[in-house]
Design a protein around this motif. Structure first.
Motif, short mmCIF file in Angstrom:
data_model
loop_
_atom_site.label_atom_id
_atom_site.label_comp_id
_atom_site.label_asym_id
_atom_site.label_seq_id
_atom_site.Cartn_x
_atom_site.Cartn_y
_atom_site.Cartn_z
N PRO A 92 0.84 -1.21 0.00
CA PRO A 92 0.00 0.00 0.00
C PRO A 92 0.87 1.25 0.00
N LEU A 93 0.33 2.32 -0.59
CA LEU A 93 1.05 3.59 -0.62
C LEU A 93 0.66 4.45 0.57
N LEU A 94 1.61 5.22 1.06
CA LEU A 94 1.29 6.25 2.05
C LEU A 94 0.75 7.45 1.29
N PRO A 95 -0.14 8.24 1.92
CA PRO A 95 -0.75 9.35 1.16
C PRO A 95 0.27 10.25 0.47
N GLU A 96 1.36 10.56 1.14
CA GLU A 96 2.33 11.48 0.52
C GLU A 96 3.15 10.81 -0.58
N GLU A 97 2.95 9.51 -0.79
CA GLU A 97 3.66 8.83 -1.88
C GLU A 97 2.83 8.81 -3.17
N ASP A 98 1.53 9.10 -3.07
CA ASP A 98 0.63 8.91 -4.21
C ASP A 98 1.12 9.54 -5.50
N ARG A 99 1.63 10.77 -5.41
CA ARG A 99 1.94 11.51 -6.63
C ARG A 99 3.03 10.82 -7.47
N TYR A 100 3.84 9.98 -6.81
CA TYR A 100 4.93 9.32 -7.55
C TYR A 100 4.40 8.25 -8.50
N LEU A 101 3.14 7.85 -8.33
CA LEU A 101 2.54 6.92 -9.27
C LEU A 101 2.60 7.50 -10.68
N ALA A 102 2.29 8.80 -10.76
CA ALA A 102 2.33 9.47 -12.06
C ALA A 102 3.78 9.76 -12.47
N ASP A 103 4.57 10.26 -11.51
CA ASP A 103 5.95 10.64 -11.85
C ASP A 103 6.73 9.45 -12.41
N TYR A 104 6.54 8.26 -11.80
CA TYR A 104 7.32 7.08 -12.23
C TYR A 104 6.53 6.15 -13.13
N ASP A 105 5.30 6.54 -13.44
CA ASP A 105 4.46 5.73 -14.33
C ASP A 105 4.32 4.29 -13.80
N LEU A 106 3.74 4.18 -12.60
CA LEU A 106 3.62 2.88 -11.91
C LEU A 106 2.17 2.43 -11.87
N ALA A 107 1.98 1.14 -11.69
CA ALA A 107 0.65 0.62 -11.40
C ALA A 107 0.55 0.39 -9.90
N ALA A 108 -0.58 0.81 -9.32
CA ALA A 108 -0.78 0.64 -7.87
C ALA A 108 -1.69 -0.55 -7.61
N THR A 109 -1.45 -1.19 -6.46
CA THR A 109 -2.40 -2.19 -5.97
C THR A 109 -3.55 -1.44 -5.30
N ILE A 110 -4.77 -1.80 -5.62
CA ILE A 110 -5.91 -1.06 -5.08
C ILE A 110 -6.82 -2.02 -4.33
#
Ligand SMILES: Cc1ncc(COP(=O)(O)O)c(C=O)c1O
Length: 384
Positions: A92-110
């Motif tokens: 899981p991502l911490l809230p302040e990590e969310d924006r890096y999903l876009a920066d690094y072009d990652l897929a998140a587990t939801i």
């Protein structure tokens, strides 16, 4: 063989990583699976201690389809190696990590509606949808939406223009020793998928199996990917693995050297706590490695090592930097000789599974416990 940057000094304790064996393993595992099954390479925890950049680069070269990591920092390392390569964050991502999903072009587990809202906000701000893999909890009790609620969460994802569903997956709790529960988890997963309206399994990654459960469903199964960690490093999770007939080779070996040899009289006690008393006059070798390198203290008085192709028992407690072994039966041993903690020497071998048993642990933990002090040396040539 290529070496770590600070390895101009003589080696005292090191790990050898056979990248050519890693490549052969991936190709063998692939060949044993139906051609349409995609290969998700699990490289979290520094690629199980093997070194993430080197391992991921070789897996890219060998044709992995997607990389699964635990942390943003691991994801950033893989991204640097392979722009555009799909990467899935398993944690899981911490809230302040969310924006890096876009920066690094990652897929998140939801796993939750809260995450749908958070990741959609990132997609909206970035001006392009964020890739997500919907995780369904079918009985692991860790990440994922509970299987009965999966269709509702899927509807929320499908309704968001700022999210792109790239995969659906689950994780088995006991694939190695509870086939009945694993079957139940599969059944729950498939039933949940059936109830997700508009889901097109053929267009996304659908995955569940890891090294312990690697199998594909016969016939018209929607499973089209496997998540492989341990097995690609040449370690069978258990002897009855479905892929036990695929002869993967160990990628990792763990080595040190003899620092001192001396003879001590019968009755002498060895190491902290005096837990071992010599039953005879004994040639003792002091090795240049201890728990500061990743030899668990739990193997005190239990492990064996290879010196000169012979098994030598550990005497007394493992200490931070040194370990004592009985070399009475290896008369030629001298300062500087190579010692194998895990791996082959001549015809002898100590597997990581055997080593882990001495420590009452599992190979996954043993690999993750080799410390930063231990340089990794990389064998790169493919050979035969
Ligand atoms: C979610 C998930 N998938 C796959 C794996 C890979 O498992 P294995 O190393 O047994 O192949 C792990 C490992 O911990 C995991 O946590």
């Amino acid at each position: 063989m290529s070496t770590a940057p600070n390895s101009r000094l003589p080696l005292r304790c090191w790990a050898e990583i056979d990248l050519a064996a890693l490549e052969r393993n991936l190709r063998l595992i692939r060949a044993s699976l139906p051609a349409h099954i995609r290969y998700v390479a699990v490289v979290k925890a520094d690629a199980y201690g093997h070194g993430l950049p080197q391992t991921a680069a070789r897996l890219m070269h060998s044709g992995a389809d997607l990389f699964a990591v635990a942390t943003l920092s691991e994801a950033a390392t893989v991204r640097e190696l392979g722009p555009g390569w799909p990467i899935l964050l398993l944690s899981p991502l911490l809230p302040e990590e969310d924006r890096y999903l876009a920066d690094y072009d990652l897929a998140a587990t939801i796993s939750s509606s809260a995450e749908v809202a958070r990741f959609a906000a990132v997609g909206r701000a970035a001006g392009r949808p964020i890739a997500v893999h919907l995780k369904i909890d079918t009985g692991m009790g860790r990440l994922g939406v509970w299987h009965e609620q999966a269709p509702a969460l899927h509807r929320e994802i499908a309704a968001s223009p700022h999210l792109r569903l790239a995969g659906v997956f689950t994780h088995f709790a006991s694939p190695d020793d509870d086939p009945a529960f694993t079957d139940e988890q599969r059944r729950r997963f498939l039933a949940a998928l059936d109830r997700c309206e508009g889901l097109r399994p053929g267009e996304i990654f659908v995955h569940a199996d890891n090294s312990s459960g690697l199998e594909t469903m016969p016939g018209a199964s929607p499973f089209n990917a496997v998540r492989v960690g341990l097995l690609q490093f040449g370690i069978l999770p258990h002897p009855h693995s479905l892929l036990a007939q695929v002869h993967t080779e160990p990628v990792f070996s763990f080595r040190t050297r003899v620092g001192l040899v001396k003879t001590l009289p019968r009755g002498t006690t060895i190491s902290y706590g005096r837990t071992h008393t010599l039953a005879r006059d004994t040639r003792v070798a002091v090795l240049c490695a201890g728990y500061g390198d990743g030899i668990p203290r739990a193997v005190s008085n239990r492990a064996q090592v290879l010196i000169g192709g012979r098994r030598c028992p550990v005497l007394g407690r493992i200490t931070m930097d040194q370990t004592m072994v009985d070399v009475t039966e290896v008369p030629a041993v001298q300062c500087g000789d190579e010692v194998v903690l895990v791996g082959r020497q001549d015809a002898a071998e100590i597997s990581i599974t055997e080593f882990s048993r001495w420590a009452d642990t599992i190979p996954w933990e043993t690999l993750c416990s080799v410390t930063k002090r231990v340089p990794r040396l990389y064998r790169t040539a493919l050979g035969v």
